[in-house]
Design an enzyme around this catalytic site. Structure first.
Site, PDB file in Angstrom:
ATOM      1  N   ASP A  83       0.833  -1.195   0.000  1.00  0.00           N
ATOM      2  CA  ASP A  83       0.000   0.000   0.000  1.00  0.00           C
ATOM      3  C   ASP A  83       0.874   1.254   0.000  1.00  0.00           C
ATOM      4  O   ASP A  83       1.739   1.431   0.856  1.00  0.00           O
ATOM      5  CB  ASP A  83      -0.893  -0.017   1.244  1.00  0.00           C
ATOM      6  CG  ASP A  83      -1.967   1.047   1.215  1.00  0.00           C
ATOM      7  OD1 ASP A  83      -2.849   0.962   0.354  1.00  0.00           O
ATOM      8  OD2 ASP A  83      -1.915   1.964   2.064  1.00  0.00           O
ATOM      9  N   GLU A 115       1.399  -0.514  -5.170  1.00  0.00           N
ATOM     10  CA  GLU A 115       0.174   0.284  -5.354  1.00  0.00           C
ATOM     11  C   GLU A 115       0.576   1.754  -5.236  1.00  0.00           C
ATOM     12  O   GLU A 115       0.431   2.385  -4.204  1.00  0.00           O
ATOM     13  CB  GLU A 115      -0.869  -0.094  -4.294  1.00  0.00           C
ATOM     14  CG  GLU A 115      -2.221   0.580  -4.484  1.00  0.00           C
ATOM     15  CD  GLU A 115      -2.470   1.733  -3.515  1.00  0.00           C
ATOM     16  OE1 GLU A 115      -3.531   2.368  -3.630  1.00  0.00           O
ATOM     17  OE2 GLU A 115      -1.614   2.001  -2.650  1.00  0.00           O
TER      18      GLU A 115
END
Length: 690
Positions: free
Chosen positions: A412, A441
């Site tokens: 993330d 990401e």
């Protein structure tokens, strides 16, 4: 306007290996006797290593030339991770720029070494000159004697087969025979058998050896796969009589594994499964006033039950998670786990390591922001106060989940952490567990996105969701396939819990069908977030996120009912994944060519894999013709550079629509009609040449 096509692939057969130690190369200048420039594969920053995945066809390219008009040849010498050496000849694919290329499938996992070797090709130089001069009656006796000398020299090479040496000796004698006329001499010059012999074992001079380079080949899943994302807490969640919702568990989520597997997905990605903080917990639709029973965001990691190495008590135990991973594996699904390096205010780290966070002048800890978004329930990590401690903890957490059976991590927001941290962590993990895959990401600027890929991330999210017009997609897809292909492997997610683009919000069902087809065929890895197959397209006002976002609440979905009513995209996703598995051309990244249409909304591209590079030894060509306007019916002519798959312009061939089963006879110019409300995309298999 002409099509924008990739060059036809040049498959390179291995030729007999001669030791490089027999050859010489100048070492006292920067440039070589025959310059070897701009070698590829290579990362933009040469301090980083280019990469590929097992089974990927990699173009080996270099610029090579010499003064004058004599002909040169170029080889690439490959050494596999296990030490096997092979030599491959390159083809001159761009004479105007002296660019040489060979496409080679790399299968063995590990670090390959390669170097380019250029040489004066004495036979090819003589053959070219002799063909012109003897035919013109210029210096014919001299050219015949020069050829005889070359053949005699080649016949004296001990590594040539005996039959070949005899044929070369005979040709030398014939060229010296006074009774041989020019026509017969030209027949020897043009004899294709001699051309083949000297292509396999060229007569070389002025040999130049380039520097040793490396390319890392990782496992196939690092570059090929269909991802499906779901929240375990929603799978099997039920509404109680009082209206509250009982969370799903790993056991109830496992009940949906057969459906995900039946759709043909390879990777099941789970958002964070850890305890969730209570302090500043977000309510529904990202509000600051949670109601009783609101589960909070899984990315607000850490609470009384522990932090990154624990599972949320509502989901079950660590043993339950291991059983879930084994069940997924039994369905040929690999579990990917979210790795979000951040903490809720209730995370044990906050109390045990306050130095890992940023303390503001008022004594409070800074929470995460991505203006205009605010994440009051999350504290970002400060990497400057105790970098060694943070490194050690991150590595411990990753090792912990690897021990539970996880080998894929979706990271993330990696662009909000130091690049050198990721370079170190991925290197350390990969040294112990070379099968580990990290997905970045990082929806950010191109520089950080590309740097993360160079630093070691095996896969990267991309701007795909925001590239919607024909012109945008042409530029974007060609960039992925031919500009960043040596180091960045894209994962074309069609949607995420954070991304519901205007195209999907207002494009209706045709938009969902179109975007899935593009993602599944344009790159070897793509992903879908649960709910996509139910056409969930209502956004929270003023945002690109779904209303009633699953990040902040449970989602109760009627998967079976929707499919029974014919109200689900699941059958289409299943068909897309069947096509991907049946066609190896779609499991390659670098083989995409963009073609032309007369309509600004009709996108055309192909993916071709020649038989010599295909795992089954059969040519495979897929043509995609897409109506990227989901509100229209389009009729136009498409113009194809059929040379990409070995068909001469004007020749006909059979194509089959792999979605509808329709077949047509096509050539290089073809009429198409695409009704966005019926079938917005043709996925065509080139079946037969006529």
């Amino acid at each position: 306007m002409s099509p924008t096509s990739a060059k036809p692939w040049r498959s390179a057969s291995a030729i007999p290996v001669r030791p490089a130690s027999e050859w010489e190369s100048a070492r006292d200048t920067l440039s070589s006797r025959i310059p070897l420039l701009s070698p590829y594969p290579a990362a933009p920053d040469r301090r980083f290593r280019p990469s590929a995945y097992s089974g990927e066809v990699v173009p080996f390219e270099v610029t090579a030339f010499r003064e004058g008009h004599d002909i040169i040849g170029v080889h690439v010498r490959l050494t596999s991770p296990s030490g096997q050496e092979s030599l491959h000849r390159l083809s001159l694919v761009d004479p105007g720029f002296d660019r040489w290329q060979a496409d080679i499938a790399l299968v063995e996992q590990g670090v390959w070494t390669f170097r380019f070797e250029a040489f004066a090709d004495e036979f090819a130089t003589w053959e070219h000159a002799a063909d012109l001069k003897i035919a013109a009656g210029v210096d014919a006796p001299l050219m015949r004697e020069m050829g005889a000398l070359l053949f005699t020299r080649a016949a004296g090479e001990s590594d040539r087969p005996a039959a070949e040496r005899r044929a070369l000796t005979s040709a030398a004698a014939a060229l010296r025979r006074k009774s041989l006329d020019d026509e017969a001499a030209l027949a020897i010059v043009r004899d294709p058998a001699h051309v083949r012999r000297f292509a396999a074992r060229p007569l070389t001079a002025l040999v130049t050896i380039g520097p040793e380079l490396t390319v890392l080949v990782e496992r196939e899943r690092a570059g090929v796969g269909a991802w499906y994302e779901f929240f375990p807490r929603s799978e099997g969640a039920v509404r109680r009589e009082d209206g509250s919702i009982q969370s799903g568990t790993f056991a109830t989520a496992a009940a949906r594994l057969p459906e995900v597997a039946a759709m043909g997905f390879d990777v099941l990605y789970l958002p964070p499964i850890h305890p969730i903080g209570e302090t500043n917990r977000k309510g529904r639709n990202n509000t600051l006033d949670p109601q009783p029973g609101d589960p909070g965001s899984p990315w607000a990691i850490g609470g009384a039950a522990g932090g990154h190495d624990k599972v949320h008590p509502d989901l079950g135990t660590l043993a339950d998670f291991r059983r879930f991973v084994r069940a997924a594996r039994a369905h040929k699904l690999e579990v990917a786990l979210d790795f979000a390096l951040q903490a809720s205010p209730d995370h044990p780290w906050v109390h045990e390591h306050p130095e890992w966070f940023t303390t503001l002048p008022d004594g409070s800890i800074a929470y995460a922001e991505n203006p205009p978004k605010k994440y009051q329930d999350i504290y970002p990590i400060n990497f400057d106060n105790d970098p060694a401690g943070i490194r050690a903890e991150a590595l411990r957490v990753i090792r912990h989940w690897i021990a539970q059976g996880v080998r894929i991590f979706r990271v993330d927001n990696p662009h909000t952490k130091p690049l050198q941290f990721w370079e170190w962590l991925i290197r350390e993990v990969s040294a112990e567990y070379p099968d580990t895959v990290f997905l970045a990401e990082a929806f950010t600027r191109p520089g950080p996105m590309r740097a993360l890929a160079m630093a070691g991330f095996q896969q990267s999210y991309t701007y795909f969701t925001w590239r919607n017009t024909k012109a945008e997609l042409e530029e974007f897809l060609m960039s992925l396939a031919h500009e960043t292909d040596d180091f960045l492997r894209p994962n074309l997610f069609v949607n995420t819990p954070d991304i519901l683009t205007e195209f999907l919000q207002f494009g209706g069902r045709p938009a969902y069908r179109l975007r899935a087809a593009l993602a599944a065929t344009a790159a070897p890895t793509y992903g879908v977030y649960a709910g996509y197959e139910l056409y969930e397209n209502v956004a929270r006002p003023g945002s690109e996120e779904n209303i009633d976002n699953e990040k902040y609440e449970y989602k109760l979905r009627d998967w079976a009912g929707a499919e029974a009513r014919g109200d689900s995209l699941a059958p289409f996703l299943r068909r897309l994944n069947e096509i991907r598995r049946a066609h190896p051309a779609l499991r390659q990244l670098r083989n995409l060519s963009v073609h032309w249409s007369d309509d600004d909304s009709i996108l055309v591209y192909s993916k071709h894999l020649p038989a010599a590079l295909s795992p089954d030894g059969v040519d495979d060509t897929i043509l995609v013709v897409a109506n990227v306007d989901p509100h229209s019916v389009r009729e136009t002519t498409v113009h194809l550079d059929t040379r990409v798959w070995g068909v001469e312009p004007g020749s006909s061939y059979e194509v089959e629509d792999l979605i509808t089963g329709a077949t047509w006879t096509w050539a290089d110019h073809n009429f198409v009609r695409l009704d966005a409300f019926a079938e917005p995309v043709h996925i065509l298999h080139v079946k037969e040449r006529r």
